[in-house]
Design a protein around this motif. Sequence first.
Motif: not given
Length: 250
Positions: A19-23, A26-31, A57-61
């Motif tokens: 759910g990274y896009s949803r986060l 909602q709040d880019e800096p906080g995410t 890269a991005g939200d992937h490890v």
Amino acid sequence: MTTSLERKLTNILSADVYGYSRLMGQDEPGTLALLNTYRDAMAGAIATHRGRIVSAAGDHVLAEFASVVLAVECAVAIQRDLAERNATLSAERQMWFRIGLNLGDVIVEKDDLYGEGVNIAARLQALAEPGGILISGTVFDHVKDKLALGFDALGPQRLKNIAGDVAAYRVLLQSGTAAAPAPRPAESADTGKIDTRKHRFYVSAARTAAIVVFLLAINLFSYAGDLWFQWPALVIVFVFVLRTTWIFRH
């Protein structure tokens, strides 16, 4: 002159945020701040278990390990640590990773890894529950008698762009050690197969109904005192029944 590819057998850990896009919406800096904090924690666990981060890269490890046992132990340590951290956050701010692990042959190019061995780990990760871990059969075979963990056999899974089915196992994170209760479980591979079968059934049923209605319409428009549409319709319905049986058996 053709240069042969460098290959090796290694343990691949693939992780990403559910759910990274949803986060982010909602709040880019906080995410981003939370993602960096969690990735730092993951990097520490990977280093502790003698692993190496291949890319982040991005939200992937993506990471690799020389030891399959250490790879699974690292994945468990990561999920337990992040579960404890999420417990201090409100539900809408919690960040859950899904992890897939595979032992397989990969192509080495500089510091990067490619090939089916990597792809299987990524496909398993996509099927894992938020806060959960899925491992391939090759990983399970090496750790089943070496770790004090439970495993739930999911059976052979058909993974996108992977030739042949892959045996998959869910790692059961024991209660009392901050195992993560998934906030919204990801769709399991078995459920995905059932949904695919249902979709194929509905499409076949709609096509059969349309053909029968079409035959009835032709019969009525050309009616000369004889109703004949039911005979080809019976054949079509019989074929539909046979096809339905085949769909739900495969």
